[in-house]
Design a protein around this motif. Structure first.
Motif, PDB file in Angstrom:
ATOM      1  N   GLN A  72       2.108   6.139  -5.768  1.00  0.00           N
ATOM      2  CA  GLN A  72       1.778   6.230  -7.189  1.00  0.00           C
ATOM      3  C   GLN A  72       0.491   7.011  -7.417  1.00  0.00           C
ATOM      4  O   GLN A  72       0.361   7.740  -8.402  1.00  0.00           O
ATOM      5  CB  GLN A  72       1.683   4.827  -7.784  1.00  0.00           C
ATOM      6  CG  GLN A  72       3.032   4.124  -7.818  1.00  0.00           C
ATOM      7  CD  GLN A  72       2.983   2.746  -8.457  1.00  0.00           C
ATOM      8  OE1 GLN A  72       4.019   2.175  -8.748  1.00  0.00           O
ATOM      9  NE2 GLN A  72       1.784   2.195  -8.665  1.00  0.00           N
ATOM     10  N   ASN A  73      -0.447   6.891  -6.498  1.00  0.00           N
ATOM     11  CA  ASN A  73      -1.700   7.642  -6.629  1.00  0.00           C
ATOM     12  C   ASN A  73      -1.483   9.149  -6.480  1.00  0.00           C
ATOM     13  O   ASN A  73      -2.313   9.941  -6.941  1.00  0.00           O
ATOM     14  CB  ASN A  73      -2.707   7.168  -5.581  1.00  0.00           C
ATOM     15  CG  ASN A  73      -3.245   5.787  -5.865  1.00  0.00           C
ATOM     16  OD1 ASN A  73      -3.150   5.294  -6.991  1.00  0.00           O
ATOM     17  ND2 ASN A  73      -3.809   5.139  -4.859  1.00  0.00           N
ATOM     18  N   ARG A  74      -0.412   9.539  -5.829  1.00  0.00           N
ATOM     19  CA  ARG A  74      -0.105  10.955  -5.669  1.00  0.00           C
ATOM     20  C   ARG A  74       0.661  11.524  -6.862  1.00  0.00           C
ATOM     21  O   ARG A  74       0.664  12.735  -7.076  1.00  0.00           O
ATOM     22  CB  ARG A  74       0.731  11.177  -4.395  1.00  0.00           C
ATOM     23  CG  ARG A  74       0.009  10.836  -3.105  1.00  0.00           C
ATOM     24  CD  ARG A  74       0.943  10.887  -1.902  1.00  0.00           C
ATOM     25  NE  ARG A  74       0.305  10.382  -0.709  1.00  0.00           N
ATOM     26  CZ  ARG A  74      -0.423  11.123   0.130  1.00  0.00           C
ATOM     27  NH1 ARG A  74      -0.554  12.419  -0.089  1.00  0.00           N
ATOM     28  NH2 ARG A  74      -0.987  10.589   1.186  1.00  0.00           N
ATOM     29  N   ASP A 131       0.912   9.673 -10.246  1.00  0.00           N
ATOM     30  CA  ASP A 131       0.361   9.284 -11.544  1.00  0.00           C
ATOM     31  C   ASP A 131      -1.006   9.907 -11.778  1.00  0.00           C
ATOM     32  O   ASP A 131      -2.007   9.214 -12.015  1.00  0.00           O
ATOM     33  CB  ASP A 131       0.281   7.760 -11.641  1.00  0.00           C
ATOM     34  CG  ASP A 131       1.650   7.116 -11.682  1.00  0.00           C
ATOM     35  OD1 ASP A 131       2.612   7.787 -12.111  1.00  0.00           O
ATOM     36  OD2 ASP A 131       1.759   5.940 -11.274  1.00  0.00           O
ATOM     37  N   VAL A 132      -1.070  11.229 -11.681  1.00  0.00           N
ATOM     38  CA  VAL A 132      -2.297  11.976 -11.964  1.00  0.00           C
ATOM     39  C   VAL A 132      -1.920  13.197 -12.791  1.00  0.00           C
ATOM     40  O   VAL A 132      -0.745  13.538 -12.933  1.00  0.00           O
ATOM     41  CB  VAL A 132      -3.016  12.422 -10.665  1.00  0.00           C
ATOM     42  CG1 VAL A 132      -3.517  11.230  -9.887  1.00  0.00           C
ATOM     43  CG2 VAL A 132      -2.077  13.258  -9.794  1.00  0.00           C
ATOM     44  N   THR A 173       8.316   1.990  -6.488  1.00  0.00           N
ATOM     45  CA  THR A 173       7.304   2.564  -7.370  1.00  0.00           C
ATOM     46  C   THR A 173       7.772   2.459  -8.824  1.00  0.00           C
ATOM     47  O   THR A 173       8.935   2.141  -9.097  1.00  0.00           O
ATOM     48  CB  THR A 173       7.064   4.044  -7.019  1.00  0.00           C
ATOM     49  OG1 THR A 173       8.309   4.755  -7.081  1.00  0.00           O
ATOM     50  CG2 THR A 173       6.473   4.182  -5.626  1.00  0.00           C
ATOM     51  N   THR A 214       1.399   1.878  -3.519  1.00  0.00           N
ATOM     52  CA  THR A 214       0.158   2.290  -4.184  1.00  0.00           C
ATOM     53  C   THR A 214      -0.188   3.739  -3.897  1.00  0.00           C
ATOM     54  O   THR A 214      -0.524   4.514  -4.808  1.00  0.00           O
ATOM     55  CB  THR A 214      -1.002   1.387  -3.737  1.00  0.00           C
ATOM     56  OG1 THR A 214      -0.712   0.033  -4.102  1.00  0.00           O
ATOM     57  CG2 THR A 214      -2.308   1.813  -4.380  1.00  0.00           C
ATOM     58  N   GLN A 215      -0.115   4.134  -2.611  1.00  0.00           N
ATOM     59  CA  GLN A 215      -0.490   5.513  -2.270  1.00  0.00           C
ATOM     60  C   GLN A 215       0.484   6.524  -2.861  1.00  0.00           C
ATOM     61  O   GLN A 215       0.095   7.633  -3.224  1.00  0.00           O
ATOM     62  CB  GLN A 215      -0.622   5.676  -0.751  1.00  0.00           C
ATOM     63  CG  GLN A 215       0.640   5.422   0.063  1.00  0.00           C
ATOM     64  CD  GLN A 215       1.545   6.629   0.163  1.00  0.00           C
ATOM     65  OE1 GLN A 215       1.084   7.775   0.117  1.00  0.00           O
ATOM     66  NE2 GLN A 215       2.852   6.393   0.281  1.00  0.00           N
ATOM     67  N   ASN A 246      -3.056  17.781  -9.407  1.00  0.00           N
ATOM     68  CA  ASN A 246      -2.220  17.988  -8.220  1.00  0.00           C
ATOM     69  C   ASN A 246      -2.138  19.468  -7.849  1.00  0.00           C
ATOM     70  O   ASN A 246      -2.057  19.811  -6.664  1.00  0.00           O
ATOM     71  CB  ASN A 246      -0.818  17.422  -8.449  1.00  0.00           C
ATOM     72  CG  ASN A 246      -0.701  15.983  -7.984  1.00  0.00           C
ATOM     73  OD1 ASN A 246      -1.537  15.497  -7.231  1.00  0.00           O
ATOM     74  ND2 ASN A 246       0.344  15.297  -8.420  1.00  0.00           N
ATOM     75  N   TYR A 264       0.827  -1.210   0.000  1.00  0.00           N
ATOM     76  CA  TYR A 264       0.000   0.000   0.000  1.00  0.00           C
ATOM     77  C   TYR A 264       0.863   1.262   0.000  1.00  0.00           C
ATOM     78  O   TYR A 264       0.467   2.280  -0.567  1.00  0.00           O
ATOM     79  CB  TYR A 264      -0.936   0.022   1.202  1.00  0.00           C
ATOM     80  CG  TYR A 264      -1.866   1.215   1.165  1.00  0.00           C
ATOM     81  CD1 TYR A 264      -2.971   1.215   0.323  1.00  0.00           C
ATOM     82  CD2 TYR A 264      -1.611   2.348   1.925  1.00  0.00           C
ATOM     83  CE1 TYR A 264      -3.816   2.315   0.247  1.00  0.00           C
ATOM     84  CE2 TYR A 264      -2.445   3.450   1.863  1.00  0.00           C
ATOM     85  CZ  TYR A 264      -3.542   3.428   1.020  1.00  0.00           C
ATOM     86  OH  TYR A 264      -4.363   4.520   0.933  1.00  0.00           O
TER      87      TYR A 264
END
Length: 317
Positions: A156-158, A160-161, A227, A153-154, A166, A150
């Motif tokens: 990459q979520n910050r 990969d946007v 990541t 994951t968290q 952002n 996780y």
């Protein structure tokens, strides 16, 4: 009918305390500002670490009820802001509201703002990386596969946007950070201060907004575990837009409107229940000419440091 007493200050009075805090910050020595900023980055990362430990450790709840998992974990995040405020450390995102507010009043200079922003940002970063490397990764706090997965994951979520996403998440974050700082100055006891800090910070974490300094913990800890992006993408896709967004949010959504409403006149006739005798009512305003820091004026010295540090910084805490 008598107006009931209020256990706090009015917005007009809080604005004066905000100005005093900015002046006190402008009088910090380089050493004080560096140490306070490092500790500020360390403290905020402690809150982010606790948040991460909790949400990464409940994969079942994240899958069945992600909103509830986020709400529970986010409740622990504000501990870092509480530590920063009550121990009087420096946080760049709070300063993105405080310092422009006083600059608009011409009570501090642009150099004061620039020095404070650069030093607090750089050493907040150092404190966050210290926490990520030494107190999270090397100490193996995330000791299960679910937690390390996780963490990746968290992060990459910050990153990969979209860049604009952002940016706007940074704007939303610093509105709440500024409110937490402003409201905490209005409280007169530690319990009330904690409450005033906790609610806005809890709200921004639940909303998924982005905090540039906290990201120096949350994203590197994910990168340590593997990541799919590199440092260059981290800088371009996260650091730059979120930092700009934090500045915009602190200035446009907090410093500017509060200056328009409360920073341009006396406006001290609001009853709050706080004891104010006649001498207090008639004393010069904190932002009157005798307390304005003019360009070229010495920003330190025994007399000025005692005056601003003792009064201004005490009010901040």
């Amino acid at each position: 009918m008598a107006t009931p007493a209020v256990n706090g200050f009015s917005p007009q009075e809080i604005a004066r305390l905000t100005t005093r805090a900015a002046i006190a910050k402008s009088h910090l020595s380089w050493t004080e500002c560096i140490v306070k900023s490092f500790m500020g980055g360390f403290f905020i990362s402690i809150g982010a670490l606790i948040d991460l430990v909790i949400i990464s450790g409940c994969p079942g709840l994240r899958e069945s009820n992600p909103a509830l998992a986020t709400m529970i974990a986010a409740f622990t995040f504000p501990v870092g802001f509480v530590l920063i405020t009550l121990t009087n450390m420096e946080l760049a995102t709070s300063n993105m509201f405080v310092m422009p507010f006083a600059v608009l009043q011409r009570r501090i200079t642009l150099w004061d703002l620039t020095k404070n922003w650069i030093v607090s940002y750089v050493f907040n970063l150092a404190g966050a990386l210290f926490t990520a490397g030494f107190l999270a990764w090397w100490s193996d706090v995330l000791d299960t596969a679910a937690q390390t997965s996780y963490a990746v994951t968290q992060a990459q979520n910050r990153v990969d946007v979209q860049w604009s996403v952002n940016l706007l998440r940074g704007v939303g974050c610093n509105f709440f950070v500024a409110m937490a700082f402003f409201l905490s100055l209005g409280a007169t006891d530690f319990v009330s201060k904690v409450y005033c800090i906790w609610i806005p910070i809890w709200a921004f974490v639940m909303a998924g907004y982005q905090h540039s300094i906290a990201n120096y913990f949350s994203i590197p800890i994910g990168m340590f575990y593997g990541t799919d992006f590199d440092v260059g993408k981290f800088i371009y896709q996260s650091i730059i837009p979120v930092t700009i967004g934090n500045i915009v949010g602190g200035f446009l959504l907090a410093a500017l409107p509060f200056w328009i409403l409360y920073g341009r006149g006396d406006a001290m006739n609001v009853q709050t229940g706080q004891p104010v005798d006649e001498e207090k009512k008639n004393e010069p305003r904190i932002d009157s000419d005798d307390e304005t820091l003019r360009t070229g004026e010495a920003s330190s010295g025994p007399r000025s440091r005692e005056r601003y540090d003792r009064d201004g910084m005490a009010d901040t805490a």
